[in-house]
Design a protein around this motif. Structure first.
Motif, PDB file in Angstrom:
ATOM      1  N   ASP A  95       1.848  11.705 -10.011  1.00 34.10           N
ATOM      2  CA  ASP A  95       1.281  13.041  -9.819  1.00 34.10           C
ATOM      3  C   ASP A  95       2.307  14.145 -10.070  1.00 34.10           C
TER       4      ASP A  95
ATOM      5  N   MET B  46       2.346   1.762  -3.434  1.00 32.22           N
ATOM      6  CA  MET B  46       1.378   2.329  -4.372  1.00 32.22           C
ATOM      7  C   MET B  46       1.243   3.845  -4.149  1.00 32.22           C
ATOM      8  N   ARG B  47       1.319   4.290  -2.904  1.00 28.50           N
ATOM      9  CA  ARG B  47       1.273   5.734  -2.634  1.00 28.50           C
ATOM     10  C   ARG B  47       2.508   6.429  -3.205  1.00 28.50           C
ATOM     11  N   PHE B  48       3.679   5.789  -3.077  1.00 28.92           N
ATOM     12  CA  PHE B  48       4.902   6.343  -3.669  1.00 28.92           C
ATOM     13  C   PHE B  48       4.752   6.453  -5.183  1.00 28.92           C
TER      14      PHE B  48
ATOM     15  N   GLN C 145       2.026   6.575  -6.960  1.00 27.44           N
ATOM     16  CA  GLN C 145       1.031   7.589  -7.298  1.00 27.44           C
ATOM     17  C   GLN C 145       1.615   8.990  -7.148  1.00 27.44           C
ATOM     18  N   ALA C 146       2.409   9.206  -6.113  1.00 28.91           N
ATOM     19  CA  ALA C 146       3.055  10.508  -5.922  1.00 28.91           C
ATOM     20  C   ALA C 146       4.012  10.810  -7.071  1.00 28.91           C
TER      21      ALA C 146
ATOM     22  N   ALA D  50       0.841  -1.207   0.000  1.00 29.52           N
ATOM     23  CA  ALA D  50       0.000   0.000   0.000  1.00 29.52           C
ATOM     24  C   ALA D  50       0.874   1.255   0.000  1.00 29.52           C
ATOM     25  N   ASN D  51       1.939   1.237   0.795  1.00 29.41           N
ATOM     26  CA  ASN D  51       2.868   2.373   0.808  1.00 29.41           C
ATOM     27  C   ASN D  51       3.538   2.550  -0.544  1.00 29.41           C
TER      28      ASN D  51
END
Length: 148
Positions: free
Chosen positions: A140, A132-134, A136-137, A129-130
């Motif tokens: 972005d 995937m956040r990286f 996505q960042a 999950a972490n």
């Protein structure tokens, strides 16, 4: 419910966890005896067993403690990185070095402990999950192409 540890007990626990994790990763789990850990830390077996019921509980707590320390390292890397991709590369390098320094026996022997398998599974889900956040960042910020 267990009482909170005082400062001396927490320092002792941290010392045990640091030493045991180092031994487990250097020699493999099977080659490290609870008696050896107690002797190397110049403590009684009774003291060690009062804090950790058996090798499996010690191993599990070692993993939790190590992951807690690594999480702090990752946070520091993320805070000092120029961007999410830079942080990802630095964390990846840290993980590669860490894995390189671990005896392969550690990984194969850890599979014998049900509580360790469950904990590793939970940590894998959390890390994914972490990750995937990286990613996505990075998307972005335009650091990665979204079609790759």
């Amino acid at each position: 419910m267990a009482e909170p540890l005082n400062i001396h007990q927490q320092q002792l626990r941290d010392r045990i966890l640091t030493h045991a994790f180092s031994k487990f990763t250097q020699k493999g789990i099977k080659n490290v005896k609870m008696d050896d850990i107690a002797a190397e830390l110049q403590m009684s077996k009774r003291t060690l067993y009062s804090m950790f019921a058996d090798k499996e509980s010690l191993l599990l707590e070692c993993l939790k403690y190590h992951n807690e320390l690594r999480s702090k390292d990752v946070e520091a890397i993320a805070d000092s990185a120029q961007n999410p991709l830079d942080a990802y590369v630095k964390v990846y390098e840290l993980k590669i070095k860490e894995i390189h320094d671990i005896n392969p026996l550690f990984f194969s022997e850890a599979k014998r402990y049900a509580s360790v398998i469950e904990y590793v599974h939970q940590e894998t889900v959390r890390r994914d999950a972490n990750m995937m956040r990286f990613i996505q960042a990075c998307l972005d910020d335009g650091l990665l192409r979204d079609d790759l």
